[in-house]
Design a protein around this motif. Sequence first.
Motif, PDB file in Angstrom:
ATOM      1  N   VAL A  81      97.170  16.459 -82.682  1.00 23.25           N
ATOM      2  CA  VAL A  81      96.544  15.568 -81.695  1.00 23.25           C
ATOM      3  C   VAL A  81      97.490  15.312 -80.527  1.00 23.25           C
ATOM      4  CG1 VAL A  81      95.581  13.268 -81.305  1.00 23.25           C
ATOM      5  CG2 VAL A  81      95.061  14.489 -83.432  1.00 23.25           C
ATOM      6  N   GLU A  82      98.755  15.028 -80.835  1.00 29.28           N
ATOM      7  CA  GLU A  82      99.725  14.739 -79.772  1.00 29.28           C
ATOM      8  C   GLU A  82      99.961  15.958 -78.893  1.00 29.28           C
ATOM      9  OE1 GLU A  82     103.247  13.287 -81.617  1.00 29.28           O
ATOM     10  OE2 GLU A  82     102.344  11.380 -82.263  1.00 29.28           O
ATOM     11  N   LEU A  83     100.075  17.146 -79.515  1.00 31.20           N
ATOM     12  CA  LEU A  83     100.328  18.354 -78.732  1.00 31.20           C
ATOM     13  C   LEU A  83      99.116  18.714 -77.880  1.00 31.20           C
ATOM     14  CD1 LEU A  83     102.174  20.667 -77.961  1.00 31.20           C
ATOM     15  CD2 LEU A  83     101.314  21.948 -79.933  1.00 31.20           C
ATOM     16  N   THR A  84      97.915  18.539 -78.426  1.00 29.95           N
ATOM     17  CA  THR A  84      96.704  18.826 -77.660  1.00 29.95           C
ATOM     18  C   THR A  84      96.628  17.952 -76.419  1.00 29.95           C
ATOM     19  OG1 THR A  84      95.505  19.446 -79.672  1.00 29.95           O
ATOM     20  CG2 THR A  84      94.184  18.895 -77.741  1.00 29.95           C
ATOM     21  N   SER A  89     101.328  23.903 -84.617  1.00 30.86           N
ATOM     22  CA  SER A  89     101.019  24.220 -86.005  1.00 30.86           C
ATOM     23  C   SER A  89     100.291  25.554 -86.086  1.00 30.86           C
ATOM     24  CB  SER A  89     100.139  23.122 -86.611  1.00 30.86           C
ATOM     25  OG  SER A  89      98.851  23.145 -86.005  1.00 30.86           O
ATOM     26  N   LYS A  90     100.090  26.013 -87.300  1.00 31.37           N
ATOM     27  CA  LYS A  90      99.378  27.271 -87.513  1.00 31.37           C
ATOM     28  C   LYS A  90      97.982  27.219 -86.887  1.00 31.37           C
ATOM     29  CE  LYS A  90      97.418  27.975 -91.471  1.00 31.37           C
ATOM     30  NZ  LYS A  90      97.178  28.217 -92.915  1.00 31.37           N
ATOM     31  N   ASP A  91      97.289  26.114 -87.057  1.00 29.22           N
ATOM     32  CA  ASP A  91      95.921  25.999 -86.545  1.00 29.22           C
ATOM     33  C   ASP A  91      95.865  25.966 -85.029  1.00 29.22           C
ATOM     34  OD1 ASP A  91      94.911  25.936 -89.109  1.00 29.22           O
ATOM     35  OD2 ASP A  91      94.923  23.745 -89.241  1.00 29.22           O
ATOM     36  N   THR A 105     107.652  21.131 -85.683  1.00 33.00           N
ATOM     37  CA  THR A 105     106.224  21.401 -85.503  1.00 33.00           C
ATOM     38  C   THR A 105     105.518  20.123 -85.078  1.00 33.00           C
ATOM     39  OG1 THR A 105     106.218  23.196 -87.122  1.00 33.00           O
ATOM     40  CG2 THR A 105     104.102  22.155 -86.636  1.00 33.00           C
ATOM     41  N   ALA A 106     104.737  20.236 -84.006  1.00 35.35           N
ATOM     42  CA  ALA A 106     104.112  19.049 -83.410  1.00 35.35           C
ATOM     43  C   ALA A 106     102.897  18.595 -84.195  1.00 35.35           C
ATOM     44  CB  ALA A 106     103.698  19.361 -81.973  1.00 35.35           C
TER      45      ALA A 106
END
Length: 512
Positions: free
Chosen positions: A384-387, A446-448, A380-381
């Motif tokens: 912030v990095e995934l965005t 992530s879930k969010d 799971t990323a």
Amino acid sequence: MIKALIVGVSEYTLGAGCKNLPLYLNDIQAMKKALISGLAVKESNVLVLGENKVVNIDDFISTFNGVINSVDTSDTFIFYFSGHGAELNSENYLVLSNKPVSTNEVISLIDRLPCKNKIVIIDACHSGNKNVTLESPLNLQATADQFVGHGCAIFASCAIDETSGFNYSRNMSRYTCILYDALTNPYLIRNGKKSLEEIKQYVDRLADISNKSIMNKQHNAFRSSIVGTISFEVEEYKPYTTQKIYKETERYIIYSVKPVHANVKRISLEVILRFPFSKEDISDIAEEIKKDALSYEVYDNKISEERWKGKPNNIIFTYYGYSETDMINHTYAFRSTWVDSQQDKDHWYRLSDKSSVINDVWIEEYSNYSFMRKFISDNTADDVELTEATRNCMYEMILSAEKFLGYYREYINRTITEDTFTNSIKPLLTKIRELFLEQSDFSIPSKDLHKWSEGYSSLAATIDEFVVIYDPSSKRDSKNRKQLMDIAIKRYNDCLERVKELDIEFANRFDD
């Protein structure tokens, strides 16, 4: 808010070679009516110049400047011109009553307006100038809602080497007749909105039909720097609301219930288990759930509700996990199927080494559940990095898609050949595929961030359809490729609207 300037020139003082155009007075009246009735533009926001048949350069400039100075950043501005057009050294001019004005200069002024989108419509001879350049609104540092639906689009009635004709049966210019029909067509409305892309496609179809029956053919053109399309809200729309069902018991939580109706009434449930359970326990839980679920009324739309309301559910699919994260990632420990006595149970209750039928419920255990749950947890990323990675990759992909569509429009406009088009897009096809593969290899959200990330993943897959359609190794012919592109462009625009909504939700959640 939409603000419009409609200009029609019927009488000229330029001397020989520039005849008066009495029918153009009908054009501006028809266009005003089309904007008001077809796009729900307030009459007070439509300014018409030329009702006295004469439009001199001074009146045009003062009126034009007054209108564009009243445009706000959130507005859509529509400029329509009907009158003589002239071509000199491959440049188009709008001919006013006493002086011509460069089309490029007018479009350039409009393109630089601070409003979010602009539409230029020119019904004049020689109006389709391929040398018009438009500024792209795509800012790689912005969120999607700041550029999707923004930009400038140009409709032209004919190619630069063609003349525009009339529809004498309706006493109007031929192209304005087509525009009027497209703008006022109620069947283009979806969810209370009309899209510019669908209006454009309707115009293209009517123009093609018209060209089949006349000698003086005119090939309309469309150019755009708009990312996606513009959606005009033309009528009040209340979306259908699917009933939400959530239930907690001591042993489990019914997390969601979704309709999957087809030829029989079917629903799908997601269930969070509070404790570890065996297949036998799942059979008991499925039987308990069925008692209420038989009468669950969940539908996607009004038509489905009217068809199935009041009838028991014939088939119940249930998926079981141990957390909300399992539900979001569709990572399940078990699934069960119950069907009533009217269904083919041999079909629905097929057995394998992982499935059983217990108390008339088919149950399957997922042997890789623990592995998948650990894999998701380990991969799971960071949000912030995934965005940041998603935005950087996807905005480059959107930019490539828009460049692709720019070439495609010129191909459709007949200003470049199919060979020139396919050669021009080769590096874009490679770039899009590389970015698609890069995006597909991102860590798990992530879930969010799941819904937001899923929206961008759908957009990436849609853009990659451009590559599939124009894959040089495919055996599709030109007609089939165009048909598929119409579908792909619609999906692309829908996905852009979706990620725009998700970006707004994301920003609001961050602010909260």
